[in-house]
Motif scaffolding. Structure first.
Motif, PDB file in Angstrom:
ATOM      1  N   GLN A  19       0.800  -1.219   0.000  1.00 13.91           N
ATOM      2  CA  GLN A  19       0.000   0.000   0.000  1.00 13.91           C
ATOM      3  C   GLN A  19       0.837   1.275   0.000  1.00 13.91           C
ATOM      4  O   GLN A  19       0.381   2.303  -0.487  1.00 13.91           O
ATOM      5  N   ARG A  20       2.056   1.206   0.576  1.00 14.38           N
ATOM      6  CA  ARG A  20       2.881   2.407   0.675  1.00 14.38           C
ATOM      7  C   ARG A  20       4.206   2.292  -0.059  1.00 14.38           C
ATOM      8  O   ARG A  20       4.996   3.232  -0.033  1.00 14.38           O
ATOM      9  N   GLY A  21       4.476   1.135  -0.670  1.00  8.53           N
ATOM     10  CA  GLY A  21       5.651   1.003  -1.527  1.00  8.53           C
ATOM     11  C   GLY A  21       6.977   0.889  -0.814  1.00  8.53           C
ATOM     12  O   GLY A  21       8.035   1.105  -1.428  1.00  8.53           O
ATOM     13  N   LEU A  22       6.995   0.539   0.460  1.00  3.77           N
ATOM     14  CA  LEU A  22       8.262   0.380   1.175  1.00  3.77           C
ATOM     15  C   LEU A  22       8.960  -0.912   0.747  1.00  3.77           C
ATOM     16  O   LEU A  22       8.320  -1.867   0.316  1.00  3.77           O
ATOM     17  N   SER A  23      10.266  -0.940   0.878  1.00  4.14           N
ATOM     18  CA  SER A  23      11.015  -2.159   0.606  1.00  4.14           C
ATOM     19  C   SER A  23      10.733  -3.171   1.711  1.00  4.14           C
ATOM     20  O   SER A  23      10.336  -2.796   2.824  1.00  4.14           O
ATOM     21  N   PRO A  24      10.940  -4.470   1.444  1.00  2.32           N
ATOM     22  CA  PRO A  24      10.715  -5.475   2.498  1.00  2.32           C
ATOM     23  C   PRO A  24      11.533  -5.221   3.757  1.00  2.32           C
ATOM     24  O   PRO A  24      11.043  -5.455   4.865  1.00  2.32           O
ATOM     25  N   THR A  25      12.759  -4.731   3.588  1.00  6.68           N
ATOM     26  CA  THR A  25      13.601  -4.466   4.764  1.00  6.68           C
ATOM     27  C   THR A  25      12.995  -3.362   5.626  1.00  6.68           C
ATOM     28  O   THR A  25      12.877  -3.502   6.844  1.00  6.68           O
ATOM     29  N   LEU A  26      12.614  -2.253   4.995  1.00  7.51           N
ATOM     30  CA  LEU A  26      12.019  -1.156   5.759  1.00  7.51           C
ATOM     31  C   LEU A  26      10.678  -1.561   6.358  1.00  7.51           C
ATOM     32  O   LEU A  26      10.332  -1.166   7.474  1.00  7.51           O
ATOM     33  N   ALA A  27       9.919  -2.365   5.617  1.00  9.14           N
ATOM     34  CA  ALA A  27       8.634  -2.822   6.149  1.00  9.14           C
ATOM     35  C   ALA A  27       8.835  -3.684   7.379  1.00  9.14           C
ATOM     36  O   ALA A  27       8.096  -3.577   8.363  1.00  9.14           O
ATOM     37  N   GLY A  28       9.847  -4.555   7.344  1.00  8.31           N
ATOM     38  CA  GLY A  28      10.132  -5.384   8.506  1.00  8.31           C
ATOM     39  C   GLY A  28      10.615  -4.579   9.691  1.00  8.31           C
ATOM     40  O   GLY A  28      10.279  -4.877  10.844  1.00  8.31           O
ATOM     41  N   LEU A  29      11.393  -3.528   9.419  1.00  5.63           N
ATOM     42  CA  LEU A  29      11.886  -2.688  10.510  1.00  5.63           C
ATOM     43  C   LEU A  29      10.765  -1.932  11.200  1.00  5.63           C
ATOM     44  O   LEU A  29      10.934  -1.466  12.324  1.00  5.63           O
ATOM     45  N   THR A  30       9.608  -1.820  10.567  1.00  4.42           N
ATOM     46  CA  THR A  30       8.454  -1.179  11.206  1.00  4.42           C
ATOM     47  C   THR A  30       8.091  -1.880  12.506  1.00  4.42           C
ATOM     48  O   THR A  30       7.634  -1.242  13.465  1.00  4.42           O
ATOM     49  N   LEU A  31       8.295  -3.189  12.549  1.00  6.86           N
ATOM     50  CA  LEU A  31       7.920  -3.972  13.720  1.00  6.86           C
ATOM     51  C   LEU A  31       8.991  -3.970  14.812  1.00  6.86           C
ATOM     52  O   LEU A  31       8.733  -4.447  15.912  1.00  6.86           O
ATOM     53  N   THR A  32      10.188  -3.470  14.504  1.00  8.32           N
ATOM     54  CA  THR A  32      11.285  -3.504  15.480  1.00  8.32           C
ATOM     55  C   THR A  32      10.935  -2.718  16.734  1.00  8.32           C
ATOM     56  O   THR A  32      11.289  -3.115  17.851  1.00  8.32           O
ATOM     57  N   SER A  33      10.235  -1.609  16.575  1.00  9.56           N
ATOM     58  CA  SER A  33       9.888  -0.792  17.738  1.00  9.56           C
ATOM     59  C   SER A  33       9.053  -1.583  18.731  1.00  9.56           C
ATOM     60  O   SER A  33       9.189  -1.427  19.953  1.00  9.56           O
TER      61      SER A  33
ATOM     62  N   LEU B  43      -3.014   3.349   6.048  1.00  8.83           N
ATOM     63  CA  LEU B  43      -3.757   3.096   4.820  1.00  8.83           C
ATOM     64  C   LEU B  43      -4.197   4.401   4.151  1.00  8.83           C
ATOM     65  O   LEU B  43      -4.489   4.415   2.957  1.00  8.83           O
ATOM     66  N   VAL B  44      -4.257   5.477   4.922  1.00  9.43           N
ATOM     67  CA  VAL B  44      -4.573   6.797   4.359  1.00  9.43           C
ATOM     68  C   VAL B  44      -3.294   7.386   3.778  1.00  9.43           C
ATOM     69  O   VAL B  44      -2.310   7.567   4.503  1.00  9.43           O
ATOM     70  N   PRO B  45      -3.238   7.681   2.489  1.00  7.27           N
ATOM     71  CA  PRO B  45      -1.985   8.135   1.859  1.00  7.27           C
ATOM     72  C   PRO B  45      -1.371   9.367   2.514  1.00  7.27           C
ATOM     73  O   PRO B  45      -0.150   9.537   2.499  1.00  7.27           O
ATOM     74  N   ALA B  46      -2.184  10.229   3.092  1.00  2.33           N
ATOM     75  CA  ALA B  46      -1.646  11.454   3.686  1.00  2.33           C
ATOM     76  C   ALA B  46      -0.927  11.205   5.008  1.00  2.33           C
ATOM     77  O   ALA B  46      -0.190  12.077   5.488  1.00  2.33           O
ATOM     78  N   VAL B  47      -1.119  10.034   5.625  1.00  3.40           N
ATOM     79  CA  VAL B  47      -0.491   9.735   6.914  1.00  3.40           C
ATOM     80  C   VAL B  47       0.931   9.232   6.668  1.00  3.40           C
ATOM     81  O   VAL B  47       1.132   8.312   5.863  1.00  3.40           O
ATOM     82  N   PRO B  48       1.948   9.794   7.346  1.00  5.65           N
ATOM     83  CA  PRO B  48       3.328   9.345   7.148  1.00  5.65           C
ATOM     84  C   PRO B  48       3.506   7.870   7.531  1.00  5.65           C
ATOM     85  O   PRO B  48       2.850   7.369   8.454  1.00  5.65           O
ATOM     86  N   THR B  49       4.409   7.181   6.850  1.00  2.00           N
ATOM     87  CA  THR B  49       4.612   5.760   7.115  1.00  2.00           C
ATOM     88  C   THR B  49       5.203   5.497   8.500  1.00  2.00           C
ATOM     89  O   THR B  49       4.990   4.419   9.068  1.00  2.00           O
ATOM     90  N   TRP B  50       5.911   6.491   9.058  1.00  2.00           N
ATOM     91  CA  TRP B  50       6.519   6.266  10.371  1.00  2.00           C
ATOM     92  C   TRP B  50       5.472   6.153  11.481  1.00  2.00           C
ATOM     93  O   TRP B  50       5.779   5.695  12.583  1.00  2.00           O
ATOM     94  N   VAL B  51       4.241   6.540  11.189  1.00  2.00           N
ATOM     95  CA  VAL B  51       3.179   6.412  12.187  1.00  2.00           C
ATOM     96  C   VAL B  51       2.988   4.946  12.575  1.00  2.00           C
ATOM     97  O   VAL B  51       2.709   4.629  13.736  1.00  2.00           O
ATOM     98  N   ALA B  52       3.149   4.033  11.612  1.00  2.00           N
ATOM     99  CA  ALA B  52       2.991   2.611  11.916  1.00  2.00           C
ATOM    100  C   ALA B  52       4.043   2.136  12.906  1.00  2.00           C
ATOM    101  O   ALA B  52       3.743   1.354  13.813  1.00  2.00           O
ATOM    102  N   ALA B  53       5.282   2.595  12.754  1.00  2.00           N
ATOM    103  CA  ALA B  53       6.343   2.201  13.676  1.00  2.00           C
ATOM    104  C   ALA B  53       6.075   2.742  15.080  1.00  2.00           C
ATOM    105  O   ALA B  53       6.283   2.042  16.081  1.00  2.00           O
ATOM    106  N   VAL B  54       5.610   3.989  15.156  1.00  2.00           N
ATOM    107  CA  VAL B  54       5.272   4.558  16.464  1.00  2.00           C
ATOM    108  C   VAL B  54       4.121   3.794  17.096  1.00  2.00           C
ATOM    109  O   VAL B  54       4.146   3.461  18.294  1.00  2.00           O
TER     110      VAL B  54
END
Length: 478
Positions: free
Chosen positions: A307-321, A364-375
């Motif tokens: 949905q947001r076009g992140l690489s698999p590595t960056l997507a996986g790092l979302t869960l590190t927090s 899922l809302v395009p206007a929301v920054p992707t880092w919100v998921a990590a937070v």
């Protein structure tokens, strides 16, 4: 939940509070603490590393069609081993099932790492599941019998902390090994790490069992063993049926439900599914927490890539927090004076988990920054650390002296059942709402509409809020 009958040996308390002082790393407990935490560390590293190497292994073994079975095979045998380990621990102590489980875990890794084909690989994963089920229950029993009540929250916090480093470096190390040395070395290298925990904690564990003898019974409960086999088979059939959206899946799905429901009613404490006050609700909440959190977590990286076009590595790092803050939550519940707020910490943990799942869905809302998921996932980690560790502490506190093994097994079985059933439900909803093919889900291509993800996260959020509502029923007599 009584599973052992006292004989001539008087039942010892789960652990006596006659320790003169000191913490989990004081002289009396140091070797045991380092040993059992090392076991958790190895299991945590294996879990994160294997998930990274699994797609490559399946492709090279020409077994992508059996990819899901490499996970369900582990889960199915774990369900059976949980009950066997609980009975074994309650009758003979934790040392033998713990060491046997570690050995089986290592053997399973070796079988998987040397597998010539996918079916042998799946068999290796099944052997790993047997070992993992034996180990996790035995570890809980060690905590209950070897440590005084005041130290148990700190030990459970150490368990959670042991997942921090593997959650950060595990995927990176496994990815590098898979790329440069081959996926097999991800499996073959882990057994060498098992030798250290065995050497460190062996003498300390033997001494603990001499000091705290357990009630003994001549035979295992055959009925419970049969129910465990039914639960494992039923869960496997349901998981298989959930992967299909055609009439072919109806028969195994019905058979799985027919096997699983009576098995769950027989294995979990009476009143668990009705949230009866005390131990039944404690056991139930473990499954609710695991199911709510992990049924959402498996879709977070897929959402970030598709949905947001992140690489698999960056997507996986979302869960590190979440891995980092989970340890923080566990540490907070183990602080001095926290016991008086145990019920509030469980309720707060579920609320934070619900907030995190809903917050991650905002991406899922395009206007929301992707880092919100990590937070958001960092908030969820705190909630899970508070809730899971607190539930474990209450389980030990509410267990009768002869029951820590059976109740630890019930706690882990609730965890496993909640995880697989709610994750399976999420998968069914996702596919039914246009989530895409299994192949697309693994590659991140064409994986679903925003609405499919939204329904999955909404369902998981609702389950977490249900846990918050039920959490007021954890207090009750042992």
């Amino acid at each position: 939940m009584t599973t052992a009958s006292p004989t001539s040996v008087d039942p010892a308390p789960i652990s006596r509070d006659d320790d003169p002082g000191g913490g989990v790393l004081s002289g009396r407990y140091r070797a045991l603490t380092l040993g059992i935490v090392s076991v958790v560390l190895v299991i945590a590293f294996e879990a994160t590393a294997v998930n990274t190497a699994m797609p490559t292994a399946a492709r090279e073994l020409h077994g992508l069609g059996l990819y899901a079975f490499a996970f369900s095979g582990y889960f199915t045998t774990t369900l059976f081993a949980l009950v066997v380990s609980g009975q074994w621990c309650d009758r003979r102590g934790a040392r033998r099932p713990l060491f046997t489980g570690i050995a089986l875990f290592g053997v399973g890794l070796l079988v998987a790492g040397t597998a010539p084909g996918m079916w042998v690989f799946v068999a290796g994963r099944a052997v790993q599941g047997l070992g993992g089920g034996l180990v996790i229950v035995a570890l809980y029993v060690v905590v209950g019998r070897a440590y005084p009540e005041r130290l148990r929250p700190s030990v459970f916090a150490a368990f959670s902390s042991a997942w921090v480093l593997p959650s950060i470096v595990g995927p990176l190390v496994a990815g590098a090994v898979t790329q440069h040395l081959g996926w097999r070395w991800v499996f073959l290298a882990v057994p060498a790490l098992i030798l250290l925990p065995l050497a460190v904690m062996g003498p300390a564990l033997a001494r603990s069992e001499r000091e705290h003898p357990v009630p003994r019974s001549a035979d295992f409960d055959r009925r419970r063993t049969a129910l465990a086999a039914m639960a494992a088979l039923g869960a496997g059939l349901l998981q298989y049926a959930g992967q299909r959206l055609d009439p072919v899946g109806l028969l195994p799905g019905a058979a799985g439900a027919a096997l699983l429901l009576p098995a769950v009613l027989g294995l979990l404490p009476a009143g668990t599914l009705r949230a009866v006050r005390g131990l039944p609700t404690v056991i139930l909440l473990r499954g609710v927490a695991a199911g709510a959190f992990f049924s959402a977590e498996v879709f977070v990286p897929l959402m970030m890539t598709s949905q947001r076009g992140l690489s698999p590595t960056l997507a996986g790092l979302t869960l590190t927090s979440g891995g980092l803050t989970w340890a923080l939550g566990s540490w907070l519940q183990g602080r001095p004076g926290a016991e008086r707020y145990r019920e509030a910490m469980i309720r707060g943990g579920f609320v934070l988990t619900a907030v995190a799942i809903a917050g991650a869905a905002l991406v899922l809302v395009p206007a929301v920054p992707t880092w919100v998921a990590a937070v958001a996932w960092g908030v969820g980690g705190i909630g899970m650390g508070l809730a899971i560790a607190s539930v474990s502490v209450l389980m030990m506190k509410l267990s009768a002296p002869q029951d820590p093994g059976a109740n630890s097994a019930a706690l882990q079985m609730s965890d496993a059942l909640g995880n697989v059933l709610l994750t399976g439900l999420a998968g069914v909803l996702f596919a039914a709402l246009g989530g895409g093919s299994a192949a697309g889900a693994h590659t991140g291509e064409g994986a679903g509409s925003p609405g499919a993800f939204a329904v999955v996260f909404l369902t998981s959020t609702g389950v977490a809020l249900l846990g918050a509502l039920v959490s007021g029923r954890v207090r009750g007599r042992a």
